[in-house]
Design a protein around this motif. Structure first.
Motif, PDB file in Angstrom:
ATOM      1  N   ILE A 172       0.841  -1.199   0.000  1.00 50.91           N
ATOM      2  CA  ILE A 172       0.000   0.000   0.000  1.00 50.91           C
ATOM      3  C   ILE A 172       0.881   1.256   0.000  1.00 50.91           C
ATOM      4  CG2 ILE A 172      -1.639   1.350   1.378  1.00 50.91           C
ATOM      5  CD1 ILE A 172      -2.907  -1.341   2.207  1.00 50.91           C
ATOM      6  N   ILE A 173       1.904   1.248   0.867  1.00 55.01           N
ATOM      7  CA  ILE A 173       2.794   2.415   0.935  1.00 55.01           C
ATOM      8  C   ILE A 173       3.479   2.620  -0.415  1.00 55.01           C
ATOM      9  CG2 ILE A 173       4.901   3.340   1.994  1.00 55.01           C
ATOM     10  CD1 ILE A 173       4.015   1.905   4.586  1.00 55.01           C
ATOM     11  N   TYR A 174       3.966   1.514  -0.994  1.00 52.75           N
ATOM     12  CA  TYR A 174       4.659   1.608  -2.275  1.00 52.75           C
ATOM     13  C   TYR A 174       3.761   2.257  -3.341  1.00 52.75           C
ATOM     14  CZ  TYR A 174       6.811   0.191  -6.670  1.00 52.75           C
ATOM     15  OH  TYR A 174       7.354   0.192  -7.920  1.00 52.75           O
ATOM     16  N   PHE A 175       2.539   1.749  -3.450  1.00 61.85           N
ATOM     17  CA  PHE A 175       1.659   2.266  -4.502  1.00 61.85           C
ATOM     18  C   PHE A 175       1.243   3.706  -4.217  1.00 61.85           C
ATOM     19  CE2 PHE A 175       0.736  -2.316  -5.481  1.00 61.85           C
ATOM     20  CZ  PHE A 175       1.376  -2.291  -6.704  1.00 61.85           C
ATOM     21  N   GLU A 176       1.060   4.043  -2.953  1.00 63.59           N
ATOM     22  CA  GLU A 176       0.678   5.406  -2.617  1.00 63.59           C
ATOM     23  C   GLU A 176       1.812   6.376  -2.961  1.00 63.59           C
ATOM     24  OE1 GLU A 176      -1.970   6.838  -2.089  1.00 63.59           O
ATOM     25  OE2 GLU A 176      -1.398   8.786  -1.266  1.00 63.59           O
ATOM     26  N   VAL A 177       3.055   5.921  -2.743  1.00 58.81           N
ATOM     27  CA  VAL A 177       4.197   6.776  -3.081  1.00 58.81           C
ATOM     28  C   VAL A 177       4.295   6.947  -4.597  1.00 58.81           C
ATOM     29  CG1 VAL A 177       6.721   6.911  -3.066  1.00 58.81           C
ATOM     30  CG2 VAL A 177       5.484   6.246  -0.989  1.00 58.81           C
ATOM     31  N   ARG A 178       4.096   5.821  -5.316  1.00 55.32           N
ATOM     32  CA  ARG A 178       4.246   5.885  -6.761  1.00 55.32           C
ATOM     33  C   ARG A 178       3.077   6.593  -7.439  1.00 55.32           C
ATOM     34  NH1 ARG A 178       7.407   2.284  -9.583  1.00 55.32           N
ATOM     35  NH2 ARG A 178       6.773   3.632 -11.310  1.00 55.32           N
ATOM     36  N   SER A 179       1.867   6.454  -6.877  1.00 52.00           N
ATOM     37  CA  SER A 179       0.699   7.052  -7.517  1.00 52.00           C
ATOM     38  C   SER A 179      -0.134   7.765  -6.471  1.00 52.00           C
ATOM     39  CB  SER A 179      -0.146   5.965  -8.192  1.00 52.00           C
ATOM     40  OG  SER A 179      -1.461   6.435  -8.320  1.00 52.00           O
ATOM     41  N   SER A 180      -0.297   9.063  -6.644  1.00 46.33           N
ATOM     42  CA  SER A 180      -0.951   9.853  -5.606  1.00 46.33           C
ATOM     43  C   SER A 180      -2.445   9.553  -5.493  1.00 46.33           C
ATOM     44  CB  SER A 180      -0.753  11.337  -5.899  1.00 46.33           C
ATOM     45  OG  SER A 180      -1.171  11.602  -7.216  1.00 46.33           O
ATOM     46  N   VAL A 181      -3.025   8.863  -6.486  1.00 43.15           N
ATOM     47  CA  VAL A 181      -4.468   8.615  -6.401  1.00 43.15           C
ATOM     48  C   VAL A 181      -4.797   7.291  -5.714  1.00 43.15           C
ATOM     49  CG1 VAL A 181      -5.070  10.008  -8.405  1.00 43.15           C
ATOM     50  CG2 VAL A 181      -4.583   7.572  -8.701  1.00 43.15           C
ATOM     51  N   PHE A 182      -3.751   6.518  -5.374  1.00 44.56           N
ATOM     52  CA  PHE A 182      -4.020   5.159  -4.860  1.00 44.56           C
ATOM     53  C   PHE A 182      -4.939   5.166  -3.649  1.00 44.56           C
ATOM     54  CE2 PHE A 182      -3.037   1.366  -2.346  1.00 44.56           C
ATOM     55  CZ  PHE A 182      -3.325   0.395  -3.280  1.00 44.56           C
ATOM     56  N   LEU A 183      -4.657   6.015  -2.678  1.00 47.52           N
ATOM     57  CA  LEU A 183      -5.458   6.007  -1.450  1.00 47.52           C
ATOM     58  C   LEU A 183      -6.652   6.967  -1.508  1.00 47.52           C
ATOM     59  CD1 LEU A 183      -2.935   5.579   1.510  1.00 47.52           C
ATOM     60  CD2 LEU A 183      -4.625   3.970   0.656  1.00 47.52           C
ATOM     61  N   LYS A 184      -7.015   7.449  -2.688  1.00 50.38           N
ATOM     62  CA  LYS A 184      -8.198   8.310  -2.827  1.00 50.38           C
ATOM     63  C   LYS A 184      -9.454   7.461  -2.603  1.00 50.38           C
ATOM     64  CE  LYS A 184      -6.878  12.494  -3.867  1.00 50.38           C
ATOM     65  NZ  LYS A 184      -5.565  12.484  -4.457  1.00 50.38           N
ATOM     66  N   PRO A 185     -10.486   8.072  -2.003  1.00 53.68           N
ATOM     67  CA  PRO A 185     -11.688   7.302  -1.664  1.00 53.68           C
ATOM     68  C   PRO A 185     -12.262   6.507  -2.842  1.00 53.68           C
ATOM     69  CG  PRO A 185     -11.813   9.489  -0.738  1.00 53.68           C
ATOM     70  CD  PRO A 185     -10.565   9.457  -1.560  1.00 53.68           C
ATOM     71  N   ASP A 186     -12.306   7.087  -4.022  1.00 54.20           N
ATOM     72  CA  ASP A 186     -12.930   6.338  -5.118  1.00 54.20           C
ATOM     73  C   ASP A 186     -12.092   5.129  -5.493  1.00 54.20           C
ATOM     74  OD1 ASP A 186     -10.934   7.956  -6.107  1.00 54.20           O
ATOM     75  OD2 ASP A 186     -11.881   8.172  -8.078  1.00 54.20           O
ATOM     76  N   ASN A 187     -10.762   5.267  -5.423  1.00 54.42           N
ATOM     77  CA  ASN A 187      -9.940   4.119  -5.776  1.00 54.42           C
ATOM     78  C   ASN A 187     -10.005   3.030  -4.712  1.00 54.42           C
ATOM     79  OD1 ASN A 187      -8.119   2.889  -7.673  1.00 54.42           O
ATOM     80  ND2 ASN A 187      -6.604   3.024  -6.023  1.00 54.42           N
ATOM     81  N   ILE A 188     -10.025   3.438  -3.449  1.00 55.44           N
ATOM     82  CA  ILE A 188     -10.111   2.432  -2.383  1.00 55.44           C
ATOM     83  C   ILE A 188     -11.426   1.664  -2.479  1.00 55.44           C
ATOM     84  CG2 ILE A 188     -10.400   2.187   0.119  1.00 55.44           C
ATOM     85  CD1 ILE A 188      -7.533   2.452  -0.684  1.00 55.44           C
ATOM     86  N   THR A 189     -12.520   2.387  -2.745  1.00 56.24           N
ATOM     87  CA  THR A 189     -13.810   1.722  -2.884  1.00 56.24           C
ATOM     88  C   THR A 189     -13.773   0.735  -4.039  1.00 56.24           C
ATOM     89  OG1 THR A 189     -14.753   3.809  -2.177  1.00 56.24           O
ATOM     90  CG2 THR A 189     -16.280   2.144  -2.985  1.00 56.24           C
ATOM     91  N   ASN A 190     -13.234   1.193  -5.135  1.00 57.21           N
ATOM     92  CA  ASN A 190     -13.094   0.367  -6.313  1.00 57.21           C
ATOM     93  C   ASN A 190     -12.275  -0.887  -5.999  1.00 57.21           C
ATOM     94  OD1 ASN A 190     -13.185  -0.360  -8.953  1.00 57.21           O
ATOM     95  ND2 ASN A 190     -11.402   0.865  -9.547  1.00 57.21           N
ATOM     96  N   LEU A 191     -11.186  -0.659  -5.271  1.00 55.73           N
ATOM     97  CA  LEU A 191     -10.293  -1.749  -4.900  1.00 55.73           C
ATOM     98  C   LEU A 191     -11.021  -2.779  -4.031  1.00 55.73           C
ATOM     99  CD1 LEU A 191      -6.670  -1.156  -3.765  1.00 55.73           C
ATOM    100  CD2 LEU A 191      -8.106  -2.702  -2.467  1.00 55.73           C
ATOM    101  N   PHE A 192     -11.838  -2.298  -3.110  1.00 55.05           N
ATOM    102  CA  PHE A 192     -12.565  -3.224  -2.244  1.00 55.05           C
ATOM    103  C   PHE A 192     -13.534  -4.082  -3.039  1.00 55.05           C
ATOM    104  CE2 PHE A 192     -10.886  -1.501   1.585  1.00 55.05           C
ATOM    105  CZ  PHE A 192     -11.090  -2.510   2.506  1.00 55.05           C
ATOM    106  N   VAL A 193     -14.211  -3.464  -3.984  1.00 57.33           N
ATOM    107  CA  VAL A 193     -15.174  -4.232  -4.769  1.00 57.33           C
ATOM    108  C   VAL A 193     -14.437  -5.284  -5.607  1.00 57.33           C
ATOM    109  CG1 VAL A 193     -16.925  -4.087  -6.566  1.00 57.33           C
ATOM    110  CG2 VAL A 193     -16.867  -2.383  -4.744  1.00 57.33           C
ATOM    111  N   GLN A 194     -13.274  -4.890  -6.147  1.00 58.44           N
ATOM    112  CA  GLN A 194     -12.432  -5.859  -6.850  1.00 58.44           C
ATOM    113  C   GLN A 194     -12.056  -7.006  -5.916  1.00 58.44           C
ATOM    114  OE1 GLN A 194      -9.312  -3.174  -8.303  1.00 58.44           O
ATOM    115  NE2 GLN A 194      -8.906  -4.628  -9.951  1.00 58.44           N
TER     116      GLN A 194
END
Ligand SMILES: Nc1ncnc2c1ncn2[C@@H]1O[C@H](COP(=O)(O)OP(=O)(O)O)[C@@H](O)[C@H]1O
Ligand SMILES: [Mg+2]
Lengths: 270, 383
Positions: B14-36
């Motif tokens: 999680i830390i790695y992806f958040e550092v590499r991509s600033s949108v990783f921990l954005k609410p819409d992406n996290i929600t999307n990730l959970f559904v996946q």
């Protein structure tokens, strides 16, 4: 079994007065027990008495028929002929379950434990206590602790340890304790110390003595005569399927026993 | 021990992806990730039932596809079944197919690997046949709002908070009650700080998630709240974990996976339980299928995915379930499924090609299997 062609079993059940020859104070008595595997005669007319509260050691060379004999008592297979008496009463044991219901518990060399479960779960496997269909872990854990304590099994740190983490002697203890907890009257053990080191062996021998002191009959197969002379109250020697000698351990010496095991007779007049 | 290294790996990812991509921990992406993740989680839970007994079902991916198709087809206007009847039919069919594989494995004494591999070809064929013919070859579009809402619907923000607080309260009550009753019985209790640490961690994670879910993630219209799918996973997780840890049924599953002969001698009807495991695997894959088709918005012969079953095995094994039987928990595929979703989602965000995503997922699975095998070796050496 279709051995009736040999003519042997026909008289076996018919000998009504053989009941007279059985001492009702004995836990288990075998009379004329015979077992064929096709042409192989693994047991020939075995007579054996196993008293309660004593350790009976069954000794003999490889292939003498020791395992075959205890499997007949454990209900793994029925004898081709002969009679078994349980506390003086004639019985037939067809299945391991029937043996278990009588109070006969057999601890085989492989112990039949689940490594991935803890001691409590293994002790209760197949007999779990439940409350409203939910496992009653507290009751099971307390009784497990108590049983191990009664048997003076003190080397186990926690009964919530996985069996995989136990030593050989501890595993043996768990398997025996499981039998005791289910009110076994006769505990049969096949080579319990064969795979164990010195201190572990001492542990198991102590456990065997504890069982006997609690009034349980113990029938133990062993190759190790040192062990036998340390724990046994009685000795029974098998040779090529025949029970050649049995009696109190005082009647035997190390050398006479070795001779019986290897030749089936003692040369010295007893 | 156990799940902790896997959780650490998850945090690192999680830390790695958040550092590499600033949108990783954005609410819409996290929600999307959970559904996946939820699809992987259900598939992984399905496979845990089998792996626990040292079995495997390689047809679970197609079973999920079949379930989703049945639900989509029968809720379609042409059939017009109520949603619950169509869902039920889908789950019953999957349970029955699982039971059939189980019976074949047990009665004919065949390895489950081969039976379910054959089964997966059969199911694939049947499914494609159905999809190519139903609705004039148009596949099975979703026309039921209930089916859509499985992955699209959200709790209101208030209900999100109520759910999160209820989960924390129930967990705390269960842990403390258990500790109390052990103490009252005079049994050893683990140090109290462990309960505290667990509860604090649970509270921190759930509150953070609730806050994320309750942040507006819609671009034009307001979208907020926890996806329905999350409490549903928790529900199934709770029931399955209870069965495995607190009932004879679960105990026997572990026993059979640990030492089948010992279980048999203890009087456990081993073969019957093996069939039950296949049925539960099918049932759970059926649930996964409902979410899968809901997410896809429909199902046609061009949307089938043969790699789905590998995610089932991967979610279970990455979480720590043993392929050798006897070791595993239902929480493992939850963590495993989230890791798979993080990898899939994160790699796409940092613009790794989708072919590389397959490679990396495969490497992670290989790593998990290696760890499993090493753990088993060290355990055997201990004896
Ligand atoms: N299931 C079986 N089928 C055929 N022969 C057997 C079987 N079990 C044991 N035997 C034979 O019976 C004899 C006694 O074997 P066993 O009771 O295992 O001896 P012990 O335990 O004293 O070493 C041996 O000759 C053995 O080969
Ligand atoms: Mg033997």
């Amino acid at each position: 079994m279709s051995e009736s062609a040999t003519g042997e079993p026909v008289n076996a059940g018919a000998v009504a007065d053989s009941d007279m020859g059985v001492d009702p104070s004995m836990l288990l008595s075998l009379r004329g027990v015979t077992k064929h595997f096709g042409a192989v005669q693994a047991l020939r007319q075995v007579d054996l008495d196993v008293p309660a509260g004593q350790v009976t050691a069954l000794v003999g060379d490889n292939g003498a028929g020791k395992s075959t004999l205890i499997k007949a008592v454990a209900g793994i297979w029925e004898p081709s002929s002969g009679t078994m008496y349980w506390q003086g009463k004639k019985i037939d044991i067809h299945t391991p379950k029937e043996a278990a219901l009588l109070g006969i518990a057999t601890v085989y060399q492989d112990l039949a434990l689940c490594d991935n479960l803890d001691i409590v779960a293994n002790m209760y496997l197949g007999f779990e206590s439940t409350k409203k269909h939910v496992l009653d872990e507290i009751t099971m854990e307390k009784r497990t602790q108590q049983t191990l304590k009664d048997l003076s099994v003190t080397t186990v740190h926690s009964v919530r340890q996985l069996v995989a983490s136990l030593s050989g002697g501890q595993r043996q203890s768990v398997a025996v304790a499981r039998a005791v907890m289910r009110d076994a009257k006769l505990v049969i053990m096949d080579e319990p110390t064969a795979a164990l080191g010195v201190s572990q062996t001492a542990q198991v021998l102590a456990l065997i003595k504890t069982l006997a002191s609690r009034g349980i009959g113990v029938l133990v197969i062993s190759h190790n005569l040192n062990d036998v002379f340390e724990v046994a109250d009685r000795v029974a020697v098998m040779y090529l399927g025949t029970l050649v000698s049995s009696g109190p351990v005082a009647n035997y010496t190390m050398s006479s026993t070795v001779e019986l095991i290897t030749t089936g007779v003692v040369s010295r007049a007893a | 021990m156990g799940i902790v290294p896997v959780l650490i790996a998850l945090v690192v990812l999680i830390i790695y992806f958040e550092v590499r991509s600033s949108v990783f921990l954005k609410p819409d992406n996290i929600t999307n990730l959970f559904v996946q993740a939820i699809i992987f989680i259900f598939l992984g839970m399905a496979e845990v039932w089998l792996l626990l007994l040292g079995e495997i079902d390689l047809s679970l991916g197609w079973m999920a596809g079949l379930s989703g198709s049945i639900a989509a087809i029968y809720t379609n206007i042409q059939f017009g079944w109520p949603w619950w009847l169509a869902f039920l039919a889908a789950l019953v069919v999957c349970t029955a197919i699982g039971g059939l594989w189980g019976l074949i494995v047990v009665k004919l004494n065949l390895p489950s690997f081969i039976v379910t591999l054959a089964g997966s070809f059969i199911l694939e064929g049947v499914l494609l046949y159905i999809l190519d013919r139903v609705f004039e070859g148009g596949g099975a579009p979703i026309q039921s709002s209930e089916l859509t809402n499985l992955t699209v619907g959200n709790l209101t923000p208030t209900w999100t908070w109520i759910f999160v607080i209820a989960v924390i309260a129930v967990s705390a009550a269960v842990m403390i009650f258990r500790e109390r009753s052990r103490r009252a019985a005079g049994l050893e209790v683990p140090p109290f700080y462990r309960i505290v640490v667990k509860l604090v961690a649970l509270t921190a994670v759930s509150v953070a998630l609730a806050w994320l879910f309750n942040t507006n993630r819609g671009a034009f219209i307001k979208i907020e709240g926890m996806p329905f799918a999350v409490p549903m996973v928790f529900g199934v997780l709770g029931i399955y974990s209870f069965i495995l840890a607190r009932t004879k049924f679960g105990r026997y599953m572990y026993a059979i996976g640990g030492n089948r002969e010992a279980a048999r001698r203890a009087g456990i009807p081993v073969n019957r339980y093996r069939v039950y495991a296949f049925m539960l695997g099918g049932f759970t894959a059926g649930i996964a299928g409902l979410f899968y088709v809901s997410r896809l918005g429909g199902y046609s012969s061009s949307s089938t995915d043969p790699s789905l079953v590998l995610y089932a095995v991967a979610a279970a094994v990455i979480g720590g379930t043993s392929l050798y039987g006897g070791r595993g928990k239902m929480t493992y595929p939850v963590v495993g499924g989230i890791i798979l979703a993080v990898i899939n989602n994160g790699l796409v965000l940092i613009q790794i090609t989708s072919t590389m995503v397959y490679v990396i997922t495969g490497v992670v699975l290989l790593g998990a299997i290696t760890v499993d095998s090493l753990a088993r070796k060290s355990q055997t050496l201990l004896k």
